[in-house]
Enzyme design. Structure first.
Site, PDB file in Angstrom:
ATOM      1  N   ARG A  71       0.814  -1.221   0.000  1.00  0.00           N
ATOM      2  CA  ARG A  71       0.000   0.000   0.000  1.00  0.00           C
ATOM      3  C   ARG A  71       0.844   1.266   0.000  1.00  0.00           C
ATOM      4  O   ARG A  71       0.377   2.321  -0.415  1.00  0.00           O
ATOM      5  CB  ARG A  71      -0.979  -0.046   1.180  1.00  0.00           C
ATOM      6  N   GLU A 108       1.017  -7.342  13.327  1.00  0.00           N
ATOM      7  CA  GLU A 108      -0.122  -7.678  14.189  1.00  0.00           C
ATOM      8  C   GLU A 108      -0.583  -9.107  13.907  1.00  0.00           C
ATOM      9  O   GLU A 108      -1.093  -9.777  14.780  1.00  0.00           O
ATOM     10  CB  GLU A 108      -1.305  -6.748  13.869  1.00  0.00           C
TER      11      GLU A 108
END
Ligand SMILES: O=P(O)(O)OC[C@H]1O[C@H](OP(=O)(O)OP(=O)(O)O)[C@H](O)[C@@H]1O
Ligand SMILES: Nc1ncnc2[nH]cnc12
Length: 170
Positions: A71, A108
């Site tokens: 991204r 995460e």
């Protein structure tokens, strides 16, 4: 949030924030996923998001924008073009064909590595690291370490003398 010099908040930020969809429990329970694909569907908001960075880094002698796959590529390439800087992709493992340096990090939801082509950034360059989001900061740390490797000797004294490393959240 990006504060303006007069202490106010950039009015473009509200629309940018509203354009990012938050998806609970994706890709696994407990993760609040910030989905920037909804922002990309709104050209004016997407343009504003890039222009905030262009305005901030214009005339700062930036020679390279290092975008984090995937991204960071979306926001990094228009930023590099607008600043007249080169674009350096920081890629996931085994994607770059040339000689690379690499750095692993914890996410995460898993672990990963970033790789950069040797020679794509040289000592003395001012580099922006760009990505869409900071969660644990592991990816950003890995990106900074990768660029720090270019500066291995001077970096032991003071990284900030040699690099302008910057990452901001949109
Ligand atoms: O601060 P951190 O905990 O390191 O997380 C942030 C990173 O996670 C996301 O990328 P992801 O690894 O999901 O890859 P993608 O851009 O290819 O989807 C995001 O785009 C950042 O790069
Ligand atoms: N909460 C989150 N939203 C979107 N991308 C992410 N990458 C890591 N954590 C994320």
């Amino acid at each position: 949030m990006v504060e303006e010099e007069n202490g106010g908040v950039d009015p473009r930020l509200q629309a940018i924030k509203a354009a990012i969809r938050v998806v609970p429990h994706f890709p696994k329970p407990g993760i609040m996923f910030n989905d920037i694909t909804t922002l990309l569907l709104r050209p004016k908001v997407f343009k504003d998001a890039v222009e905030i960075f262009v305005d901030r880094y214009r005339d700062m002698n930036i020679s390279a924008v290092a975008g984090v796959e995937a991204r960071g590529f979306i926001f990094g390439t228009p930023l590099a073009l607008a600043l007249g800087a080169k674009f350096v992709p920081l890629r996931k493992p085994k994607k770059l064909p040339g000689e690379v340096i690499s750095e692993s990090y914890v996410l995460e939801y898993g672990t990963d590595s970033l790789e950069m082509h040797l020679g794509s950034v040289n000592r003395g360059e001012r580099v922006i690291v760009i990505d869409d989001l900071v969660a644990t900061g592991g990816t950003l740390c890995a990106a900074i370490k990768l660029l720090g490797m270019v500066y291995l000797e001077p970096c032991t004294h003071n990284v900030s003398n040699y690099l302008c490393l910057s990452l901001e959240c949109i």
